[in-house]
Design an enzyme around this catalytic site. Structure first.
Site, PDB file in Angstrom:
ATOM      1  N   HIS A  66      -2.177   3.817  11.096  1.00  0.00           N
ATOM      2  CA  HIS A  66      -1.491   5.069  10.775  1.00  0.00           C
ATOM      3  C   HIS A  66      -0.010   4.878  10.507  1.00  0.00           C
ATOM      4  O   HIS A  66       0.758   5.837  10.518  1.00  0.00           O
ATOM      5  CB  HIS A  66      -1.708   6.083  11.905  1.00  0.00           C
ATOM      6  N   CYS A  85      16.632  10.434  -0.209  1.00  0.00           N
ATOM      7  CA  CYS A  85      16.612   9.037  -0.662  1.00  0.00           C
ATOM      8  C   CYS A  85      17.937   8.685  -1.323  1.00  0.00           C
ATOM      9  O   CYS A  85      18.420   9.418  -2.199  1.00  0.00           O
ATOM     10  CB  CYS A  85      15.461   8.835  -1.642  1.00  0.00           C
ATOM     11  N   CYS A 116      17.051   7.734  -5.324  1.00  0.00           N
ATOM     12  CA  CYS A 116      16.711   8.729  -6.350  1.00  0.00           C
ATOM     13  C   CYS A 116      16.941  10.166  -5.902  1.00  0.00           C
ATOM     14  O   CYS A 116      16.743  11.091  -6.697  1.00  0.00           O
ATOM     15  CB  CYS A 116      15.248   8.553  -6.783  1.00  0.00           C
ATOM     16  N   SER A 155     -10.010   8.103  21.999  1.00  0.00           N
ATOM     17  CA  SER A 155     -11.151   9.015  22.115  1.00  0.00           C
ATOM     18  C   SER A 155     -11.997   9.029  20.850  1.00  0.00           C
ATOM     19  O   SER A 155     -13.054   9.652  20.812  1.00  0.00           O
ATOM     20  CB  SER A 155     -10.660  10.434  22.417  1.00  0.00           C
ATOM     21  N   ASN A 185     -11.751   3.558  28.269  1.00  0.00           N
ATOM     22  CA  ASN A 185     -11.002   4.805  28.111  1.00  0.00           C
ATOM     23  C   ASN A 185     -11.252   5.705  29.304  1.00  0.00           C
ATOM     24  O   ASN A 185     -12.372   5.769  29.811  1.00  0.00           O
ATOM     25  CB  ASN A 185     -11.447   5.537  26.832  1.00  0.00           C
TER      26      ASN A 185
END
Length: 272
Positions: free
Chosen positions: A117, A175, A178, A217, A241
């Site tokens: 992620h 940014c 740009c 989970s 867990n």
């Protein structure tokens, strides 16, 4: 947790190349709260659609994310992270796939890590794709928003966000290449894991002889897909867990225990 459970897991993993999928439960001992653990508060995390379309939501996110990132940066790897380093160095663990964005696996010394992620320590431009270190963006944020240097209360969340009440007049960074919209390089709700990153995770599972799921989970679809890949290959699956997970019924062993002490116990048994 009984020693015979650890002995049983060690017997399964001995002489096997093991890949480990980790979740927020692994980082709780570093002071980073869990989204879905027992007692965790109900949250409405930022979605990509809201972030991209709502300027006030972006202000709230960047204010909270900056304060939350300070806590992430101060957090230290715990016994669970260190135990995975030992297992990797001993040839037991071939790689780590993490759903966490705190960067603690890499800081602990693990070498083969897929950050499914993303990571909070990088920022990307959604227009031109330029990447920035979080430190440089943080310095700009603090210069433009002095309130960040005197926060009265910060309530940290697992994704590096935090609850901040007063965002009037907050300046959002842009940014420097740009002028486009910047976003921490993490997968928001409503976004897909980048295809090449997920392919790297799949490759680790494909080359493994066993799968450990530690502190997750499995509420996120990407984790379930990797679990299913392991199940189809008939790999032994170990779930560690506190509380139920969506993988419990597909595990050869489920250890309802903390990740730090469990991984340390496995390292004691498997590392020379």
């Amino acid at each position: 947790m009984a020693n015979d459970q650890l002995d049983a897991v060690a017997a399964i993993l001995r002489n096997k190349q093991t890949v480990v999928l980790t979740g927020a439960g692994l980082s709780t001992d570093s002071g980073i709260p869990d989204y879905r653990g027992e007692g965790a508060p109900v949250r409405n995390p930022m979605t990509f659609q809201t972030f991209a379309s709502n300027e006030r939501a972006r202000k709230r996110y960047w204010a909270g994310s900056h304060l939350g990132w300070r806590h992430f940066r101060a957090a230290q790897p715990n016994l669970g992270h260190d135990s995975l380093v030992l297992l990797e160095q001993s040839g037991i663990v071939s790689g780590i796939i993490t759903q966490n964005v705190d960067g603690l696996h890499t800081r602990a010394g693990s070498r083969h890590v897929v950050e499914l992620h993303g990571s909070m320590d990088r920022v990307i431009c959604l227009v031109c794709g330029q990447a920035f270190g979080r430190d440089s963006v943080a310095a700009r944020l603090e210069e433009a928003n002095p309130l960040l240097n005197t926060p009265e209360a910060v309530r940290l969340a697992p994704d590096g966000d935090a609850d901040v009440d007063d965002i009037d007049g907050f300046s959002i960074p842009a940014c420097t290449v740009c002028g486009g919209m910047l976003k921490p390089n993490v997968v928001f709700f409503g976004e897909f894991v980048p295809a090449e990153r997920f392919a790297a995770a799949q490759s680790l599972v494909q080359g493994a002889d066993a799968l450990i799921i530690a502190g997750s989970s499995l509420a996120v679809n990407s984790g379930i897909r990797l679990l299913e890949q392991a199940r189809r290959r008939k790999l032994p699956i170990i779930v560690i867990n506190r509380g139920a997970t969506k993988g419990d019924g597909r595990a050869v062993l489920k250890l309802d225990a903390g990740t730090s002490e469990t991984l340390a116990g496995l390292a004691d048994r498997l590392c020379p």
